[in-house]
Design a protein around this motif. Structure first.
Motif, PDB file in Angstrom:
ATOM      1  N   ARG A   1       0.820  -1.219   0.000  1.00 33.57           N
ATOM      2  CA  ARG A   1       0.000   0.000   0.000  1.00 33.57           C
ATOM      3  C   ARG A   1       0.852   1.266   0.000  1.00 33.57           C
ATOM      4  N   ASN A   2       0.467   2.180  -0.871  1.00 30.81           N
ATOM      5  CA  ASN A   2       1.114   3.491  -1.069  1.00 30.81           C
ATOM      6  C   ASN A   2       2.497   3.405  -1.703  1.00 30.81           C
ATOM      7  N   HIS A   3       2.868   2.201  -2.185  1.00 31.77           N
ATOM      8  CA  HIS A   3       4.179   2.061  -2.827  1.00 31.77           C
ATOM      9  C   HIS A   3       4.130   1.272  -4.128  1.00 31.77           C
ATOM     10  N   LEU A   4       3.544   0.059  -4.102  1.00 32.38           N
ATOM     11  CA  LEU A   4       3.605  -0.801  -5.286  1.00 32.38           C
ATOM     12  C   LEU A   4       2.394  -1.727  -5.378  1.00 32.38           C
ATOM     13  N   TYR A   5       1.830  -1.772  -6.579  1.00 30.32           N
ATOM     14  CA  TYR A   5       0.805  -2.767  -6.920  1.00 30.32           C
ATOM     15  C   TYR A   5       1.302  -3.467  -8.166  1.00 30.32           C
ATOM     16  N   SER A   6       1.373  -4.781  -8.107  1.00 31.13           N
ATOM     17  CA  SER A   6       1.835  -5.581  -9.238  1.00 31.13           C
ATOM     18  C   SER A   6       0.870  -6.736  -9.450  1.00 31.13           C
ATOM     19  N   ALA A   7       0.525  -6.975 -10.725  1.00 34.92           N
ATOM     20  CA  ALA A   7      -0.380  -8.081 -11.043  1.00 34.92           C
ATOM     21  C   ALA A   7      -0.010  -8.663 -12.404  1.00 34.92           C
ATOM     22  N   THR A   8      -0.340  -9.945 -12.577  1.00 30.57           N
ATOM     23  CA  THR A   8      -0.132 -10.629 -13.847  1.00 30.57           C
ATOM     24  C   THR A   8      -1.492 -11.034 -14.398  1.00 30.57           C
ATOM     25  N   PHE A   9      -1.678 -10.767 -15.685  1.00 30.02           N
ATOM     26  CA  PHE A   9      -2.925 -11.053 -16.384  1.00 30.02           C
ATOM     27  C   PHE A   9      -2.640 -12.072 -17.477  1.00 30.02           C
ATOM     28  N   GLU A  10      -3.461 -13.151 -17.518  1.00 32.53           N
ATOM     29  CA  GLU A  10      -3.296 -14.182 -18.538  1.00 32.53           C
ATOM     30  C   GLU A  10      -4.606 -14.369 -19.284  1.00 32.53           C
ATOM     31  N   SER A  11      -4.530 -14.210 -20.625  1.00 32.23           N
ATOM     32  CA  SER A  11      -5.717 -14.352 -21.443  1.00 32.23           C
ATOM     33  C   SER A  11      -5.323 -14.627 -22.891  1.00 32.23           C
ATOM     34  N   LEU A  12      -6.031 -15.536 -23.523  1.00 26.26           N
ATOM     35  CA  LEU A  12      -5.825 -15.849 -24.941  1.00 26.26           C
ATOM     36  C   LEU A  12      -4.362 -16.057 -25.308  1.00 26.26           C
ATOM     37  N   GLY A  13      -3.638 -16.768 -24.461  1.00 21.16           N
ATOM     38  CA  GLY A  13      -2.251 -17.087 -24.743  1.00 21.16           C
ATOM     39  C   GLY A  13      -1.262 -15.979 -24.423  1.00 21.16           C
ATOM     40  N   GLU A  14      -1.738 -14.834 -23.958  1.00 23.32           N
ATOM     41  CA  GLU A  14      -0.847 -13.743 -23.581  1.00 23.32           C
ATOM     42  C   GLU A  14      -0.709 -13.688 -22.067  1.00 23.32           C
ATOM     43  N   LYS A  15       0.463 -13.292 -21.631  1.00 25.21           N
ATOM     44  CA  LYS A  15       0.719 -13.139 -20.201  1.00 25.21           C
ATOM     45  C   LYS A  15       1.421 -11.804 -20.006  1.00 25.21           C
ATOM     46  N   LEU A  16       0.773 -10.907 -19.258  1.00 22.00           N
ATOM     47  CA  LEU A  16       1.247  -9.541 -19.079  1.00 22.00           C
ATOM     48  C   LEU A  16       1.390  -9.237 -17.594  1.00 22.00           C
ATOM     49  N   THR A  17       2.554  -8.725 -17.199  1.00 23.57           N
ATOM     50  CA  THR A  17       2.749  -8.277 -15.824  1.00 23.57           C
ATOM     51  C   THR A  17       2.781  -6.756 -15.818  1.00 23.57           C
ATOM     52  N   VAL A  18       1.983  -6.178 -14.913  1.00 21.93           N
ATOM     53  CA  VAL A  18       1.861  -4.732 -14.793  1.00 21.93           C
ATOM     54  C   VAL A  18       2.266  -4.320 -13.383  1.00 21.93           C
ATOM     55  N   ASN A  19       3.098  -3.288 -13.282  1.00 23.64           N
ATOM     56  CA  ASN A  19       3.531  -2.751 -11.993  1.00 23.64           C
ATOM     57  C   ASN A  19       3.221  -1.262 -11.940  1.00 23.64           C
ATOM     58  N   TYR A  20       2.628  -0.845 -10.832  1.00 24.61           N
ATOM     59  CA  TYR A  20       2.402   0.573 -10.563  1.00 24.61           C
ATOM     60  C   TYR A  20       3.178   0.913  -9.294  1.00 24.61           C
ATOM     61  N   ALA A  21       4.244   1.679  -9.443  1.00 23.20           N
ATOM     62  CA  ALA A  21       5.018   2.138  -8.289  1.00 23.20           C
ATOM     63  C   ALA A  21       4.701   3.608  -8.080  1.00 23.20           C
ATOM     64  N   THR A  22       4.459   3.998  -6.830  1.00 21.59           N
ATOM     65  CA  THR A  22       4.119   5.397  -6.559  1.00 21.59           C
ATOM     66  C   THR A  22       5.113   6.014  -5.588  1.00 21.59           C
ATOM     67  N   LYS A  23       5.235   7.322  -5.720  1.00 26.66           N
ATOM     68  CA  LYS A  23       6.086   8.082  -4.810  1.00 26.66           C
ATOM     69  C   LYS A  23       5.428   9.437  -4.607  1.00 26.66           C
ATOM     70  N   ASP A  24       5.182   9.802  -3.348  1.00 29.25           N
ATOM     71  CA  ASP A  24       4.583  11.105  -3.074  1.00 29.25           C
ATOM     72  C   ASP A  24       5.573  12.220  -3.364  1.00 29.25           C
ATOM     73  N   LEU A  25       5.048  13.286  -3.934  1.00 26.29           N
ATOM     74  CA  LEU A  25       5.810  14.493  -4.225  1.00 26.29           C
ATOM     75  C   LEU A  25       5.268  15.611  -3.352  1.00 26.29           C
ATOM     76  N   GLU A  26       5.859  16.768  -3.438  1.00 23.74           N
ATOM     77  CA  GLU A  26       5.370  17.891  -2.648  1.00 23.74           C
ATOM     78  C   GLU A  26       3.895  18.166  -2.942  1.00 23.74           C
ATOM     79  N   LYS A  27       3.550  18.135  -4.223  1.00 25.26           N
ATOM     80  CA  LYS A  27       2.150  18.325  -4.640  1.00 25.26           C
ATOM     81  C   LYS A  27       1.759  17.144  -5.511  1.00 25.26           C
ATOM     82  N   GLY A  28       1.135  16.149  -4.928  1.00 31.32           N
ATOM     83  CA  GLY A  28       0.687  15.002  -5.700  1.00 31.32           C
ATOM     84  C   GLY A  28       1.602  13.801  -5.568  1.00 31.32           C
ATOM     85  N   CYS A  29       1.621  12.997  -6.636  1.00 29.20           N
ATOM     86  CA  CYS A  29       2.473  11.811  -6.622  1.00 29.20           C
ATOM     87  C   CYS A  29       2.968  11.493  -8.025  1.00 29.20           C
ATOM     88  N   GLN A  30       4.005  10.692  -8.047  1.00 25.77           N
ATOM     89  CA  GLN A  30       4.554  10.180  -9.298  1.00 25.77           C
ATOM     90  C   GLN A  30       4.157   8.712  -9.394  1.00 25.77           C
TER      91      GLN A  30
END
Length: 144
Positions: free
Chosen positions: A64-93
């Motif tokens: 939580r508040n740092h990284l979400y990672s998941a793997t999706f498998e469908s129709l012979g494709e396998k995709l891994t997605v990562n969302y890494a976040t970092k708070d900034l002074e105004k908002g986040c990256q």
């Protein structure tokens, strides 16, 4: 692999509140029940799309508040997605990385690889924009 880095005017907590809300709803729908859902590494569920295509989802990491990672498998494709976040002074990256594990660039020519890179980069950009829009809607809906 696709890597995008974007800055938004919401915080990491807002992003993860939305992700947790969306995942909880999706998992409950997938399991066809309203039992409490705990989102952790190893959580698995299947989503059926509008075209009745099934996608198996495995949550690899939920820090939580740092990284979400998941793997999706469908129709012979396998995709891994990562969302890494970092708070900034105004908002986040948010750093989004997508890795299509079933694509072997050595088996394709240079033009096919350029097309692949272009299409997946565009798709990742659209997904990140859609996600940011969802976060902003979630924030305004839950301020009430």
């Amino acid at each position: 692999m696709v890597k995008l880095i974007r800055e938004y005017d919401f915080k990491s907590t807002d992003f993860f509140n939305y992700i947790e809300y969306a995942l909880t709803s999706e998992i409950k729908k997938s399991r066809n029940n309203h039992q409490p859902v705990k989102i952790t590494a190893g959580t698995r569920y299947t989503v059926t799309g509008k075209d009745n295509t099934s996608t198996k989802v495995t949550i690899n990491k939920f820090d939580r508040n740092h990284l979400y990672s998941a793997t999706f498998e469908s129709l012979g494709e396998k995709l891994t997605v990562n969302y890494a976040t970092k708070d900034l002074e105004k908002g986040c990256q948010i750093i989004l990385t997508e890795d299509l594990l079933t694509y072997d660039s050595s088996k394709h020519n240079k033009i096919a690889n350029l097309f692949y890179d272009f299409m997946y980069h565009r798709s990742a950009q659209e997904e990140l924009n859609k996600l940011a829009k969802g976060v902003n809607s979630y924030i305004s809906d839950h301020k009430k």
